[in-house]
Scaffold this active site. Structure first.
Site, PDB file in Angstrom:
ATOM      1  CD  GLU A 197      31.146  63.081 -47.748  1.00 53.59           C
ATOM      2  OE1 GLU A 197      30.321  62.170 -47.994  1.00 53.59           O
ATOM      3  OE2 GLU A 197      32.272  62.874 -47.272  1.00 53.59           O
ATOM      4  CB  THR A 229      30.382  55.425 -37.273  1.00 52.00           C
ATOM      5  OG1 THR A 229      30.495  54.498 -38.340  1.00 52.00           O
ATOM      6  CG2 THR A 229      30.572  56.830 -37.806  1.00 52.00           C
TER       7      THR A 229
END
Lengths: 354, 354
Positions: A172, A226
């Site tokens: 991640e 984002t």
């Protein structure tokens, strides 16, 4: 090297080839190194979607939900110890890198092998994307969790899910951000509170009682910006807002552990810091939230970093009406097409073999 | 007017003198008004000390603890409907006002009578202070809770504890600040999460399991500078600090409901916003915190607005050592005398008749 099960327990075998391992596994000594061997040629794992940034639980609370997810097939690459290769990715429309070190499944697999110690072989990976990319439903985390669990399974599951979260976290960190609130629940299932990432400290929060709890997930066809999503987060927040969000975060944890769907929805709905600045970046989000509650949801917020919206209900029929109302609001107020809508339960299991 | 129990239920009595009331009580109609009558001449109630501002639970989480508390005797003042008089206060060294509208027991009694509707008599109050004033152990809240419970008892307990919290809140607002995180648990017992004050919304958090939990309370002879304690609170806090405190607040709630004393202490210990600015105003506090943990406490913070320090342990013997270590640190590092030290359990009951 063929799969070998040399020992199960702390005793050394008669030939001295079996060494004590930290973990349940197959191990062999060759050339002074302790190798961990695969126990099968192929292993397939599925990991579910997750809902993180749960309102006032931003950055520290997430949960796994039933339904779609990602699937990874891990196969033995003989005689290439520690090597990770991505064989194939399906369902990503060619958007994901096939270079292992650049891809969430590749990184998760590499980190899982590192955690094991000295694998005697490498791993080839095939990823079947079930979740849309950038949807706010933990797509990269599901890939990482499935990869970690599949690779672990290939070697007889020497590592626990808790241990594997660090592998998922590394993945991640490389592709999505240093946070465990998606990959934690995707591996472990249920609600997971991430008390700390370094050192990693997770608190599992089993949903209390047996009362019904459903999440309504509506994913519009829209790419959430984002960078902007990060950029709008304030540098400082008013003290009173901090108290408000802490209070509602505490109420959210209480609602989960006490199995109170109404309080859960209401607390998740009440973030006064992040949602107010992020929602305007998702066309129609304010209307979607209002529509969800008007249709009977206990609360509604952005799932992850969006654009998916998540609402909470305690009845599947109400959930279906809420889903329709949310989808309508995305279409009419947001001028967005709707990619998917679903009414799903909590997934208490997380990553699993298939 | 003498105590009369005219009805119990919604039915009117044969004489028509019994009217339906919202609450379980004795009621009489006189001159068109529905009066609520006392059921005894005197009623005595005790309410316990509380620990609020529990680290990251600042302003929204408190708990009641066994041991010392305040006691209030409420007596009937015939023929003075709604009138509240303070007969006597003991144990305050003459510091508290005997004017009902200026005193926490007086205000709580007035508000309790208002909640009942039309009391047929007034109330005289005697307060026995068991808690030191301004100690950070919820002294004013214990007085208010004991008064509300005693007055309520005088009339046959027509109101629930939950309802009485609003009376206690009005009292706290007048004398200590608009917060229910002391008076809530002092009335209800156990841990109480104050989700909202207006409208009042409380979430009871029963301590999970049956594992041992002790609070070590050490009260130094020092008057915490109330105004400064408020003044040092920051106007804004960094976003990251907000996330940290929300996370630890969530962990604190999880620890309570899951009965995890270690996590409870650790989470309570981890406030990065309020304690860092308030602790320097209490001489020796940093050393007290360090000493508590060195002696085996899971965590330590300021109780309420101080100067009392609170630590968490799971063993009474360890608690005694922690108490000694904390008291020593107050003496040697803070140059303060110690007024009291105690190792106490959670009080699950709250206000009670005695």
């Amino acid at each position: 090297m063929q799969a070998m099960r040399l020992c199960s327990g702390p005793q050394a075998g008669p030939s001295g080839r079996c060494a004590r391992s930290r973990t349940r596994c197959s191990a062999a000594v060759a050339g002074g190194k302790v190798y961990i061997d695969p126990v099968k040629k192929e292993c397939t794992a599925f990991a579910p979607a997750t809902v993180a940034n749960l309102g006032p639980g931003f950055d520290w609370l997430g949960c796994a939900v039933e339904g779609e997810g990602d699937t990874v097939v891990a196969r033995v690459l003989p005689d290439q110890p520690g090597k990770v290769v991505i064989d194939k990715i399906e369902g990503d429309n060619g958007r994901l890198s096939l270079v292992a070190a650049e891809n969430c499944v590749g990184i998760a697999a590499i980190e899982t092998l590192k955690l094991m110690g000295q694998p005697s072989c490498g791993v080839g990976l095939t990823l079947h994307k079930g979740l849309p990319l950038g949807s706010g439903m933990g797509s990269s985390a599901a890939s990482a969790a499935a990869a970690a669990w599949a690779v672990n399974g290939l070697f007889g599951s020497p590592l626990t899910k808790d241990q594997l979260v660090t592998a998922g976290l590394a993945s991640e960190a490389a592709v999505s951000g240093y946070h465990a609130d998606n990959v934690g629940p995707s591996l472990l299932g249920g609600f997971v509170l991430v008390r700390s990432c370094d050192p990693l400290e997770l608190v599992r929060l089993p949903y209390g009682g047996n009362g019904p709890l459903y999440f309504v997930l509506v994913n519009p066809l829209f790419e959430a910006p984002t960078k902007q999503m990060r950029a709008v987060l304030p540098r400082d927040v008013p003290f009173k807002s901090m108290i408000h969000n802490s209070t509602q975060g505490g109420a959210l944890v209480a609602a989960i552990l006490q199995g109170d769907a109404r309080l859960l929805g209401s607390a998740l709905d009440s973030d006064c810091i992040v949602e107010p600045v992020r929602a305007p970046l998702i066309p129609g989000m304010a209307a979607v939230k209002a529509a969800a509650k008007a249709a009977g949801a206990f609360g509604c917020t952005i799932s992850g970093a969006g654009p998916t919206a998540v609402a909470v209900v305690s009845d599947a029929d109400v959930g279906a009406r809420v889903a329709d109302a949310m989808a309508d609001a995305f279409r009419t107020e947001g001028r967005l097409e709707v990619n998917s809508k679903a009414v799903v339960r909590l997934d208490p299991e997380g990553a699993k073999f298939v």
